[in-house]
Design an enzyme around this catalytic site. Sequence first.
Site, PDB file in Angstrom:
ATOM      1  CG  ASP A   1      15.365  66.361  68.043  1.00 48.31           C
ATOM      2  OD1 ASP A   1      14.250  65.977  68.458  1.00 48.31           O
ATOM      3  OD2 ASP A   1      16.283  66.751  68.790  1.00 48.31           O
TER       4      ASP A   1
ATOM      5  CG  MET B   1      22.270  66.273  61.150  1.00 46.45           C
ATOM      6  SD  MET B   1      23.791  65.385  60.735  1.00 46.45           S
ATOM      7  CE  MET B   1      24.334  64.863  62.372  1.00 46.45           C
TER       8      MET B   1
ATOM      9  CG  HIS C   1      21.003  67.886  68.371  1.00 44.28           C
ATOM     10  ND1 HIS C   1      20.557  67.551  67.097  1.00 44.28           N
ATOM     11  CD2 HIS C   1      19.905  67.816  69.157  1.00 44.28           C
ATOM     12  CE1 HIS C   1      19.268  67.291  67.134  1.00 44.28           C
ATOM     13  NE2 HIS C   1      18.841  67.451  68.380  1.00 44.28           N
TER      14      HIS C   1
ATOM     15  CB  SER D   1      21.316  69.793  65.041  1.00 40.47           C
ATOM     16  OG  SER D   1      22.278  68.754  65.074  1.00 40.47           O
ATOM     17  CB  THR D   2      24.552  70.639  61.558  1.00 48.50           C
ATOM     18  OG1 THR D   2      24.561  69.258  61.890  1.00 48.50           O
ATOM     19  CG2 THR D   2      25.793  70.979  60.759  1.00 48.50           C
TER      20      THR D   2
END
Length: 369
Positions: free
Chosen positions: A312, A309, A215, A188-189
Amino acid sequence: MIKILIVDDSALMRRLLGGIFQSEGDFEVAFARDGVEGLAKVHEFQPDVVTLDLQMPNMDGLECLDRIMLERPSRVIMVSSRTAAGAEETFQALNLGAVDFIAKPDGPASLAIDDLKSVLVEKVRSAVKSKIRNSLRLAERVRLQSAALIAKTATPPSKVASQKEAVRPRQIGGSPTLADQVVVVGASTGGPPALDALLSPLPADFPWPIIVAQHMPAAFTAALARRLNNLCALNVREVVQAVPLESGNVYIGKGDADVIVVTRGNAVYVTSAPSLPEHRWHPSVDRLVTTTLQHIGAERIIGVLMTGMGNDGAAAMTRVHAEGGRTIAEAEETAVVWGMPGELVKAGGASTVVALDGIAGQLRDWAAR
């Protein structure tokens, strides 16, 4: 108080974004109208986080970001348009050191700002806890290490394109053997530069297919796949329809949807599926890993959970580990945000914890056994 600097040439966007953070009660907000003013405010205001528009007069977002990271490295979230050009510029910004990005809402901003609010606030709060680093330099170091390895095996970099054509894919399915594995990756991030660092060292004949749930909005994943395809020896594609799962390929899940594994006859496919409301982030890592377990089995899965973050992927990869599969969590010292991999470690679901620049080597070692 969290100090946030909003840099945007649109008075409306400054007002709307400022209102979001002022309503939270624990933000001190400052504003700048372009990159020149923004750079000055970074020194004067010393913000914890900067939101930075890409398209601005006098000094655009990329130039401003480059100067910020040189003069006073800061946690920067880019505000990008949902276009192909916006996607390409966003990836440049992430490589220059931006922590994350958010896509501007389609249509009138004043009508869509409520949809943006919760995600933006969460991204900013997460950014406050993130590491400030130049991800581009890390990716370059990994590529240099990869180049040295390739040189030792007398495979010139100029032959990457021919390597891609020469490698004959091996389909996962039919009568499986113990050698058949699939790698599922969640991020993600901070994910795009991390994926660069993960995939660049892998050779064209890496024996296992790789499926990635990063993401990201739908407007950005095709550009991500193109960019990674140009940077590594493996074939990288965005998944928009069902395709056979084959070695030599990296499958990037389409944004705002989920990427899942299915079977057709004796063959295993990867495909895009409409997102499900029970998963907050998409493409969902948990859903990818769960469907892979259903159709392939834990002993043939290698899970890699990288920077991001939230949590998931942690639950599903913990299940992979418990049922006999192997999992890698990115180490805290290299993760921009140690949320997702940290949750995997806390759950006892990580077979090993590896710094980002060592994950590809771990995969190569396992493939060589």
